[in-house]
Write a protein that holds these residues in place. Structure first.
Motif, PDB file in Angstrom:
ATOM      1  N   TYR A  37       0.857  -1.177   0.000  1.00 58.21           N
ATOM      2  CA  TYR A  37       0.000   0.000   0.000  1.00 58.21           C
ATOM      3  C   TYR A  37       0.898   1.235   0.000  1.00 58.21           C
ATOM      4  O   TYR A  37       2.080   1.150   0.345  1.00 58.21           O
ATOM      5  N   ARG A  38       0.326   2.364  -0.351  1.00 59.38           N
ATOM      6  CA  ARG A  38       1.057   3.620  -0.221  1.00 59.38           C
ATOM      7  C   ARG A  38       0.092   4.712   0.228  1.00 59.38           C
ATOM      8  O   ARG A  38      -1.103   4.644  -0.027  1.00 59.38           O
ATOM      9  N   GLN A  39       0.678   5.704   0.869  1.00 63.46           N
ATOM     10  CA  GLN A  39      -0.099   6.850   1.330  1.00 63.46           C
ATOM     11  C   GLN A  39       0.653   8.117   1.011  1.00 63.46           C
ATOM     12  O   GLN A  39       1.753   8.346   1.547  1.00 63.46           O
ATOM     13  N   ARG A  45      -4.710   5.935   2.279  1.00 62.26           N
ATOM     14  CA  ARG A  45      -3.852   4.827   1.905  1.00 62.26           C
ATOM     15  C   ARG A  45      -4.529   4.034   0.789  1.00 62.26           C
ATOM     16  O   ARG A  45      -5.727   3.759   0.843  1.00 62.26           O
ATOM     17  N   TYR A  93       5.284   3.861   1.701  1.00 58.91           N
ATOM     18  CA  TYR A  93       4.874   2.544   1.224  1.00 58.91           C
ATOM     19  C   TYR A  93       4.857   1.562   2.388  1.00 58.91           C
ATOM     20  O   TYR A  93       5.829   1.460   3.144  1.00 58.91           O
ATOM     21  N   TYR A  94       3.737   0.847   2.494  1.00 59.44           N
ATOM     22  CA  TYR A  94       3.533  -0.085   3.599  1.00 59.44           C
ATOM     23  C   TYR A  94       3.333  -1.503   3.076  1.00 59.44           C
ATOM     24  O   TYR A  94       2.614  -1.722   2.102  1.00 59.44           O
ATOM     25  N   TRP A 108       1.044  -5.051   9.574  1.00 57.08           N
ATOM     26  CA  TRP A 108       1.491  -3.893   8.796  1.00 57.08           C
ATOM     27  C   TRP A 108       2.947  -3.607   9.133  1.00 57.08           C
ATOM     28  O   TRP A 108       3.382  -3.810  10.271  1.00 57.08           O
ATOM     29  N   GLY A 111       6.397   1.285   7.398  1.00 53.08           N
ATOM     30  CA  GLY A 111       6.411   2.157   6.234  1.00 53.08           C
ATOM     31  C   GLY A 111       7.811   2.582   5.842  1.00 53.08           C
ATOM     32  O   GLY A 111       8.692   2.725   6.691  1.00 53.08           O
TER      33      GLY A 111
END
Length: 118
Positions: A37-39, A45, A93-94, A108, A111
């Motif tokens: 994932y990205r935020q 996110r 990015y996670y 999770w 990041g």
């Protein structure tokens, strides 16, 4: 408690490449998909890419053809090769996964920052 640990982020110019890696700090069992994932700043996110333990991959439309996700099932590690990076790829990015049976757990990473300069 087991955590996911990401590495490989950094600062790169537009058009460049980065390779992100994610590994658990201990043993994880009964997982299927592993995801990135990205935020971006001020945004929610979003899912970037996902890979099942059978190797099926899915990508966000915005990264299709530029990013490649891969994994090592024996080690439960996952990688994200990012090519032709754009400034809009900037974000944290996670890595993520979750167990598919009881006891249900979601994992999770902390990041890793990716910054793409224009």
């Amino acid at each position: 408690q087991v955590q996911l640990v990401e590495s490989g982020g950094g600062l790169v110019q537009a058009g460049g490449s980065l390779n992100l890696s994610c590994a658990p700090s201990g043993s994880i069992f009964r997982i299927n998909a592993m995801d990135w994932y990205r935020q971006a700043p001020g945004k929610q996110r979003e899912l970037v890419a996902s890979i099942t333990n059978g190797g099926r991959t899915t990508y966000a439309d915005s990264v299709q053809g530029r990013f490649t996700i891969s994994r090592d099932n024996a080690k439960n590690t996952v990688h994200l090769q990012m090519n032709s990076l754009k400034p809009e790829d900037t974000g944290v990015y996670y890595c993520h996964t979750e167990t598919t049976s009881w006891p249900y757990r979601t994992y999770w990473g902390q990041g890793t920052q990716v910054t793409v300069s224009s």
